[in-house]
Design a protein around this motif. Structure first.
Motif, PDB file in Angstrom:
ATOM      1  N   UNK A 294       0.920  -1.143  -0.003  1.00 13.75           N
ATOM      2  CA  UNK A 294       0.200   0.116   0.011  1.00 13.75           C
ATOM      3  C   UNK A 294       0.814   1.234   0.173  1.00 13.75           C
ATOM      4  N   UNK A 295       0.114   2.279  -0.739  1.00 11.37           N
ATOM      5  CA  UNK A 295       0.957   3.594  -0.575  1.00 11.37           C
ATOM      6  C   UNK A 295      -0.081   4.424  -0.007  1.00 11.37           C
ATOM      7  N   UNK A 296       0.674   5.183   0.914  1.00 10.74           N
ATOM      8  CA  UNK A 296       0.081   6.015   1.702  1.00 10.74           C
ATOM      9  C   UNK A 296       0.314   7.301   1.421  1.00 10.74           C
ATOM     10  N   UNK A 297      -0.678   8.258   1.220  1.00 16.71           N
ATOM     11  CA  UNK A 297      -0.395   9.751   0.945  1.00 16.71           C
ATOM     12  C   UNK A 297      -1.157  10.769   1.884  1.00 16.71           C
ATOM     13  N   UNK A 298      -2.052  10.053   2.825  1.00 18.47           N
ATOM     14  CA  UNK A 298      -2.722  10.953   3.582  1.00 18.47           C
ATOM     15  C   UNK A 298      -1.874  11.933   4.278  1.00 18.47           C
TER      16      UNK A 298
ATOM     17  N   UNK B 263      -4.227   8.468   7.211  1.00 22.75           N
ATOM     18  CA  UNK B 263      -3.652   7.268   6.739  1.00 22.75           C
ATOM     19  C   UNK B 263      -4.098   6.084   7.338  1.00 22.75           C
ATOM     20  N   UNK B 264      -4.894   6.010   8.472  1.00 25.18           N
ATOM     21  CA  UNK B 264      -5.518   4.837   9.013  1.00 25.18           C
ATOM     22  C   UNK B 264      -6.551   4.485   8.210  1.00 25.18           C
ATOM     23  N   UNK B 265      -7.304   5.419   7.381  1.00 37.65           N
ATOM     24  CA  UNK B 265      -8.620   5.235   6.663  1.00 37.65           C
ATOM     25  C   UNK B 265      -7.927   4.398   5.387  1.00 37.65           C
ATOM     26  N   UNK B 266      -6.971   5.153   4.892  1.00 35.73           N
ATOM     27  CA  UNK B 266      -6.576   4.389   3.756  1.00 35.73           C
ATOM     28  C   UNK B 266      -5.805   3.308   3.834  1.00 35.73           C
ATOM     29  N   UNK B 267      -5.266   2.838   4.856  1.00 38.07           N
ATOM     30  CA  UNK B 267      -4.810   1.513   5.132  1.00 38.07           C
ATOM     31  C   UNK B 267      -5.677   0.421   5.463  1.00 38.07           C
ATOM     32  N   UNK B 268      -7.152   0.959   5.704  1.00 36.96           N
ATOM     33  CA  UNK B 268      -8.067  -0.122   6.354  1.00 36.96           C
ATOM     34  C   UNK B 268      -8.328  -1.129   4.910  1.00 36.96           C
ATOM     35  N   UNK B 269      -8.284  -0.543   3.721  1.00 38.14           N
ATOM     36  CA  UNK B 269      -8.556  -1.367   2.652  1.00 38.14           C
ATOM     37  C   UNK B 269      -7.363  -2.418   2.281  1.00 38.14           C
ATOM     38  N   UNK B 270      -6.327  -2.214   2.955  1.00 37.06           N
ATOM     39  CA  UNK B 270      -5.039  -3.035   2.570  1.00 37.06           C
ATOM     40  C   UNK B 270      -5.006  -4.129   3.466  1.00 37.06           C
ATOM     41  N   UNK B 271      -4.631  -5.186   3.009  1.00 36.11           N
ATOM     42  CA  UNK B 271      -4.701  -6.371   3.550  1.00 36.11           C
ATOM     43  C   UNK B 271      -3.528  -6.473   4.520  1.00 36.11           C
ATOM     44  N   UNK B 272      -2.343  -5.992   4.266  1.00 39.27           N
ATOM     45  CA  UNK B 272      -1.231  -6.235   4.970  1.00 39.27           C
ATOM     46  C   UNK B 272      -1.524  -4.990   6.348  1.00 39.27           C
ATOM     47  N   UNK B 273      -0.395  -5.262   7.087  1.00 43.73           N
ATOM     48  CA  UNK B 273      -0.553  -4.362   8.630  1.00 43.73           C
ATOM     49  C   UNK B 273       0.426  -2.980   8.282  1.00 43.73           C
ATOM     50  N   UNK B 274       0.890  -2.659   7.056  1.00 44.94           N
ATOM     51  CA  UNK B 274       1.824  -1.672   6.954  1.00 44.94           C
ATOM     52  C   UNK B 274       1.783  -0.768   5.590  1.00 44.94           C
ATOM     53  N   UNK B 275       2.018   0.342   5.181  1.00 44.13           N
ATOM     54  CA  UNK B 275       2.037   0.976   4.188  1.00 44.13           C
ATOM     55  C   UNK B 275       3.098   1.614   3.904  1.00 44.13           C
ATOM     56  N   UNK B 276       3.356   2.254   2.707  1.00 46.76           N
ATOM     57  CA  UNK B 276       4.604   2.981   2.559  1.00 46.76           C
ATOM     58  C   UNK B 276       4.230   4.262   2.272  1.00 46.76           C
ATOM     59  N   UNK B 277       4.587   5.286   3.090  1.00 47.51           N
ATOM     60  CA  UNK B 277       4.341   6.707   3.000  1.00 47.51           C
ATOM     61  C   UNK B 277       5.057   7.430   2.074  1.00 47.51           C
ATOM     62  N   UNK B 278       4.386   8.092   1.520  1.00 44.09           N
ATOM     63  CA  UNK B 278       4.785   9.229   0.460  1.00 44.09           C
ATOM     64  C   UNK B 278       4.262  10.632   0.734  1.00 44.09           C
TER      65      UNK B 278
ATOM     66  N   UNK C 265      10.639   8.228  -8.507  1.00 47.00           N
ATOM     67  CA  UNK C 265       9.941   8.238  -7.305  1.00 47.00           C
ATOM     68  C   UNK C 265       8.662   7.298  -7.177  1.00 47.00           C
ATOM     69  N   UNK C 266       8.199   6.906  -8.108  1.00 47.08           N
ATOM     70  CA  UNK C 266       7.116   5.931  -7.984  1.00 47.08           C
ATOM     71  C   UNK C 266       7.246   4.596  -7.391  1.00 47.08           C
ATOM     72  N   UNK C 267       6.298   4.044  -6.600  1.00 51.63           N
ATOM     73  CA  UNK C 267       6.481   2.953  -5.944  1.00 51.63           C
ATOM     74  C   UNK C 267       5.926   1.837  -7.012  1.00 51.63           C
ATOM     75  N   UNK C 268       7.063   1.037  -7.266  1.00 46.01           N
ATOM     76  CA  UNK C 268       6.937  -0.071  -8.257  1.00 46.01           C
ATOM     77  C   UNK C 268       6.578  -1.654  -7.664  1.00 46.01           C
ATOM     78  N   UNK C 269       6.880  -1.792  -6.523  1.00 44.52           N
ATOM     79  CA  UNK C 269       6.502  -2.982  -5.897  1.00 44.52           C
ATOM     80  C   UNK C 269       7.322  -3.094  -4.555  1.00 44.52           C
ATOM     81  N   UNK C 270       7.341  -4.429  -4.061  1.00 45.43           N
ATOM     82  CA  UNK C 270       7.888  -4.641  -2.737  1.00 45.43           C
ATOM     83  C   UNK C 270       8.773  -6.006  -2.775  1.00 45.43           C
ATOM     84  N   UNK C 271       9.716  -6.145  -1.889  1.00 45.93           N
ATOM     85  CA  UNK C 271      10.741  -7.286  -1.969  1.00 45.93           C
ATOM     86  C   UNK C 271      10.774  -7.618  -0.329  1.00 45.93           C
ATOM     87  N   UNK C 272      10.133  -8.956  -0.222  1.00 47.71           N
ATOM     88  CA  UNK C 272      10.449  -9.371   1.321  1.00 47.71           C
ATOM     89  C   UNK C 272      11.617 -10.361   1.206  1.00 47.71           C
ATOM     90  N   UNK C 273      11.965 -10.613   2.534  1.00 46.02           N
ATOM     91  CA  UNK C 273      13.059 -11.437   2.589  1.00 46.02           C
ATOM     92  C   UNK C 273      12.597 -12.726   2.260  1.00 46.02           C
TER      93      UNK C 273
END
Ligand SMILES: Nc1ncnc2c1ncn2[C@@H]1O[C@H](COP(=O)(O)OP(=O)(O)OP(=O)(O)O)[C@@H](O)[C@H]1O
Ligand SMILES: [Mg+2]
Lengths: 397, 295
Positions: free
Chosen positions: A286-290, A296-311, A375-383
């Motif tokens: 998720x990309x958070x811009x609030x 921010x919390x509202x934006x993240x509600x829709x996301x499945x994960x418990x985090x977001x990247x803040x821009x 500066x655009x968010x393209x994806x994420x890479x987990x370990x």
């Protein structure tokens, strides 16, 4: 879509006295070994269909005896096909008369050989000028041009030496300069770097990549080294016993090998050095811009994960954790997000090799955001993802 | 059942065959001998002119030119001095004129052998069929005793220089043919392929790649040819070729040991000079091809 430069349709090559007589056996699906035992004919190539685009570097790979040299020699008709058609820029090479074929070889294609194929009785500059000499260009002119190419490959000053006085790497540079000197659009390279030691080899690869960026030739490069193939190739074709088992871009070969043969090939490759972040990243959480915590919390509600990247207006700032945000008192929900709310987490470039991002990826339990140079968010890479890929698991692309 | 005697042909039949062949050939030579002789006339005039040239020129001039050629070709002072001394020795023992005669005929024979042998070798290398036909012929030429083919040559052309040259060439030409063929066939396939890949025509391939790369082998063939030509000197003298062979022949019939030895040594000296000079020249010409053998 680029133009097709070389097209191969239904190509078969059988070595032996009477190739056509063996065709029915091939249609019955007999193997190369059976046919050899029964008829004494060697099946070189089996139903090859390919298209090579203008300006691409097309790598042909396969074990020894799989027919790589046989295939590449069909392109300039050093070998005639038993059945099938080869079109170069729409011209059927089999239809060329003797003179036309000579002209075709002089101007359309040039070739670099595994054991260099230099003329030992000529000086380096005359070797480079060979293609022009054959074309009948006069001595001063061809030598001048050869000199330029010698300088380009870094052998200025060696023009009057003889091939036997040069090292292997230098000799192959002469071979390369000779091939470039005719300005042919298509460059055929049959294991051109295989005879060189690893260091010189990677230098030559660099040089080829650098030249290709300027020249945009169509390069057909044979190798049995996957690292080399991955490094140079826009697309890779894999041959096995004369059959084409897979053709595709490097990532596809690496991550979804068509069969066990290809898989065996890619098994030993150093993926950390062959793949880029772009190749293996997952879509971003998720990309958070609030601007406020509540937003921010509202934006993240829709996301499945418990985090977001803040821009914010300055671009990517860090990772926002749901947990942290939820722990603020409800009265502060309208507060502006500030640096205390997010954690700093490095972003990585999509073009970075996996090798380069291993330390950062392992250092955190959260996936790293992949951020392109705009500066655009393209994806994420987990370990976990990184571990899977480096651990050799395939993925369907 | 088991007769002791081999069931051979009837003597009368054999005689008939012999007579038939012999008289047939005799008629042929009577009918065409003159024509064939005329065909060889230019060669004969050249032989005579060249021999006379060597004989008429002052000895010091010939010697200077000879040593000059050897030095020019080999760039070796040692060899040049060796050549100079051997010719002085030959002249001092009164064999100068015969040596000149022998040298002239050997030179001409070698040139003819090369001029015919290299093209034949090239044809052989280009076609397996030609090779299949020519190889047994060469075997015959090398093993058939020279006297046997001297007979028809003499019947046709009589005694003299031309039959001598023909006999020497027949005997001496096989090595240059064989080694030209071999040399071309052994040229590195990848270098040839490079030629093809860049669109070389078959002439460009031959002149630019095949001949230069097979030159070491061809030179070895030429060297052998020269040696074999020299070894024919005595036999050639039996059909009227003047030179160092004649005194040798005379000493055999009259048992002059010293005369035989001296002339024999002169032939050896000539052989060594030709051999060393041609080898040193070949080596110098191929000095850049060192990488080829280990490639
Ligand atoms: N002139 C020929 N006559 C007979 N068989 C041949 C000929 N050239 C190639 N072959 C056969 O065709 C098959 C493919 O050979 P090719 O030289 O194309 O293999 P390659 O993939 O280039 O191998 P390498 O990596 O060893 O160079 C082999 O089985 C080989 O024996
Ligand atoms: Mg090969």
């Amino acid at each position: 879509m680029r133009d097709t430069q070389i097209q191969v349709d239904g190509l078969y090559k059988i070595f032996g006295k009477d190739p056509i007589s063996v065709m029915p056996l091939i249609e019955q699906g007999k193997t190369k070994d059976e046919i050899l035992a029964e008829t004494g004919h060697t099946v070189g190539l089996l139903d090859i269909n390919l298209q090579i685009q203008k300006g691409e570097t097309f790598v042909i790979m396969g074990l020894s005896g799989s027919g790589k040299s046989t295939l590449i020699r069909h392109f300039n008709r050093l070998i005639d096909p038993s059945v099938g058609q080869i079109l170069v820029e729409g011209t059927d090479v089999m239809q060329l008369g003797k003179k036309e074929l000579q002209e075709f070889r002089r101007h359309k294609m040039s070739m670099v050989f595994q054991r260099f194929g230099l003329m030992p009785h000529w000086s380096v500059v005359d070797n480079v000028a060979y293609g022009l000499k054959v074309q009948g260009i006069d001595k001063t002119e061809r030598r001048a041009k050869a000199q330029e190419w010698l300088n380009t490959v870094g052998l200025g000053g060696y023009e009057e030496q003889y091939p036997s006085q040069l090292s292997g790497g230098q000799q192959q540079r002469v071979g390369l300069a000779r091939a470039l000197c005719t300005d042919a659009e298509i460059l055929l390279m049959d294991e051109a770097f295989s005879a060189l030691d690893p260091l010189i080899r990677s230098e030559m690869q660099d040089q080829l990549i650098e030249l290709q960026e300027k020249l945009h030739k169509t390069i057909i490069f044979i190798t049995h080294d996957l690292d080399e193939a991955l490094r140079l190739g826009d697309r890779i074709a894999i041959l096995k016993d004369g059959m084409l088992v897979q053709v595709g871009p490097p990532v596809e070969i690496l991550l979804s090998p068509a069969d066990d043969y290809v898989e065996a090939f890619v098994k030993d490759v150093n993926r950390a050095r062959a793949l880029t972040v772009d190749n293996v990243m997952k879509p971003p959480a998720y990309r958070v811009t609030a601007e406020t915590i509540g937003g921010a919390l509202k934006q993240m509600k829709n996301s499945t994960g418990d985090y977001g990247y803040y821009f914010n207006k300055d671009g990517y700032q860090g990772i926002l954790l749901k947990e942290t945000l939820e722990s603020v008192p409800p009265t502060s929900l309208d507060d502006q997000l500030n640096a205390e709310n997010w954690q700093v987490l490095p972003g990585i470039s999509p073009d970075a090799l996996l090798e380069e991002v291993i330390p950062d990826t392992l250092a955190t339990e959260y996936p790293l955001p992949v951020i392109d140079d705009k500066g655009g968010l393209k994806g994420e890479l987990s370990r976990d993802c990184l571990a899977d890929v480096l651990g050799g698991k395939s993925r369907s692309v | 059942m088991f007769d002791a005697k081999f069931p051979s042909m009837d003597r009368a039949d054999l005689l008939a065959i012999r007579k038939g062949l012999d008289s047939g050939y005799r008629e042929f030579s009577r009918a065409y001998g003159d024509m064939i002789e005329t065909f060889f006339d230019p060669l004969l005039s050249f032989l005579i002119w060249f021999e006379q040239l060597l004989l008429d020129a002052p000895w010091w001039l010939v010697l200077t030119i000879l040593v000059g050629i050897v030095y020019g070709a080999t760039r070796s002072w040692k060899l040049s001095v060796g050549v100079f001394l051997s010719f002085l020795w030959v002249g001092y023992f009164g064999m100068w004129e015969n040596t000149m005669r022998t040298m002239s005929i050997i030179t001409v024979c070698t040139v003819i052998s090369i001029a015919l042998g290299i093209p034949i070798g090239i044809l052989m290398a280009r076609s397996d069929r030609v090779q299949m036909v020519v190889t047994p012929l060469l075997d015959v030429m090398q093993t058939m005793p020279a006297f046997v083919y001297l007979i028809p040559v003499v019947m046709l052309l009589g005694i003299g220089k031309i039959p001598g040259v023909i006999a020497v060439v027949i005997y001496a030409i096989p090595p240059v043919i064989r080694l030209t063929n071999l040399g071309i066939r052994l040229v590195d396939k990848e270098v040839l392929e490079a030629g093809d890949a860049y669109g070389a025509s078959s002439v460009q391939r031959l002149v630019g790649i095949q001949l230069p790369l097979s030159m070491p082998t061809i030179m070895a063939g030429i060297n052998q040819t020269i040696m074999m030509a020299l070894s024919m000197v005595v036999i050639a003298s039996m059909i009227g070729v003047k030179g160092l062979g004649q005194p040798v022949l005379k000493s055999i019939t009259n048992q002059y040991f010293t005369m035989g030895l001296l002339n024999g040594l002169a032939i050896v000296a000539l052989a060594i000079v030709f051999d060393r000079a041609s080898q040193a020249y070949a080596k110098r010409a191929q000095r850049h091809m060192g990488g080829l053998e280990n490639a």
